[in-house]
Design a protein around this motif. Structure first.
Motif, PDB file in Angstrom:
ATOM      1  N   LYS A  62       0.844  -1.205   0.000  1.00  0.00           N
ATOM      2  CA  LYS A  62       0.000   0.000   0.000  1.00  0.00           C
ATOM      3  C   LYS A  62       0.876   1.250   0.000  1.00  0.00           C
ATOM      4  O   LYS A  62       0.592   2.211  -0.717  1.00  0.00           O
ATOM      5  CB  LYS A  62      -0.929   0.010   1.210  1.00  0.00           C
ATOM      6  N   LYS A  63       1.942   1.213   0.781  1.00  0.00           N
ATOM      7  CA  LYS A  63       2.837   2.371   0.823  1.00  0.00           C
ATOM      8  C   LYS A  63       3.472   2.612  -0.544  1.00  0.00           C
ATOM      9  O   LYS A  63       3.614   3.748  -0.986  1.00  0.00           O
ATOM     10  CB  LYS A  63       3.910   2.183   1.892  1.00  0.00           C
ATOM     11  N   ASP A  66       0.891   4.231  -2.630  1.00  0.00           N
ATOM     12  CA  ASP A  66       0.715   5.627  -2.217  1.00  0.00           C
ATOM     13  C   ASP A  66       1.838   6.507  -2.760  1.00  0.00           C
ATOM     14  O   ASP A  66       1.603   7.649  -3.158  1.00  0.00           O
ATOM     15  CB  ASP A  66       0.675   5.740  -0.689  1.00  0.00           C
ATOM     16  N   ASN A  67       3.058   5.959  -2.778  1.00  0.00           N
ATOM     17  CA  ASN A  67       4.213   6.746  -3.200  1.00  0.00           C
ATOM     18  C   ASN A  67       4.401   6.801  -4.717  1.00  0.00           C
ATOM     19  O   ASN A  67       4.885   7.799  -5.248  1.00  0.00           O
ATOM     20  CB  ASN A  67       5.499   6.207  -2.566  1.00  0.00           C
ATOM     21  N   ASP A 106       1.832   2.130   9.955  1.00  0.00           N
ATOM     22  CA  ASP A 106       2.449   2.710   8.772  1.00  0.00           C
ATOM     23  C   ASP A 106       3.862   3.215   9.072  1.00  0.00           C
ATOM     24  O   ASP A 106       4.746   3.145   8.230  1.00  0.00           O
ATOM     25  CB  ASP A 106       1.571   3.839   8.227  1.00  0.00           C
ATOM     26  N   GLY A 111       9.870   3.642   3.625  1.00  0.00           N
ATOM     27  CA  GLY A 111       9.571   4.211   2.324  1.00  0.00           C
ATOM     28  C   GLY A 111      10.643   3.769   1.351  1.00  0.00           C
ATOM     29  O   GLY A 111      11.700   3.268   1.753  1.00  0.00           O
TER      30      GLY A 111
END
Length: 168
Positions: A62-63, A66-67, A106, A111
């Motif tokens: 998901k991250k 999102d990125n 999260d 990242g």
């Protein structure tokens, strides 16, 4: 007719009272021995570790989405991870147990500076996921648990890992 009904009611009442009386008489013995209880606990621990790892993968992917936006293979694999955790959740539900909530946040998920780096992290995540399932195959797993573990592991190794290897 009333006499027969009264006799039947009395019999039912006696059975209920005796049944309740016996259920309250616990001498501490159990039909399940300590080995079986330890096995049950090991299976539950395996299910817990597996579902937490699936939740972690969902958050990682998901991250990435999102990125970097809706990029493959993450846009496809995240849906598979949700299905994996749902299959594990059904194992808990089938046993009358609450489905564990994620212990991941999260903030615990790194990242990635590039899509290639994210794909490399996907490779690592899928290998680790398959290893989690592998270490529990030596247990005497109930057939439904074994089936879910095998299906999830197979998808990780044959589908997800290959997709992340191609993009890394």
């Amino acid at each position: 007719m009333n006499e027969g009904r009264n006799r039947m009611s009395g019999l039912v009442l006696t059975v209920l009272v005796l049944g309740l009386g016996f259920s309250g008489c616990d001498d501490g013995s159990s039909s399940v021995g300590p080995e079986a209880e330890m096995q049950d606990q090991a299976v539950l621990a395996a299910m817990e570790e597996a579902i937490q790892d699936e939740y972690k993968a969902e958050l990682i992917y998901k991250k990435v989405l999102d990125n970097f936006g809706s990029v493959r293979p993450f846009s496809n694999i995240i849906n598979a991870e949700v299905r994996h955790s749902e299959a594990l959740a059904r194992l808990f539900q089938a046993r009358g147990l609450p489905v564990p909530q994620t212990t991941w946040s999260d903030e615990q998920i790194p990242g990635f500076s590039s899509l290639t780096e994210a794909c490399q992290a996907g490779v690592t995540a899928e290998i680790e996921n398959a290893e989690i399932y592998e270490k529990y195959f030596s247990l005497d797993l109930p057939s439904d648990v074994r089936m879910v573990f095998e299906n999830n592991q197979r998808a990780s190794l044959e589908n997800h890992l290959r997709a992340f290897q191609r993009c890394s």
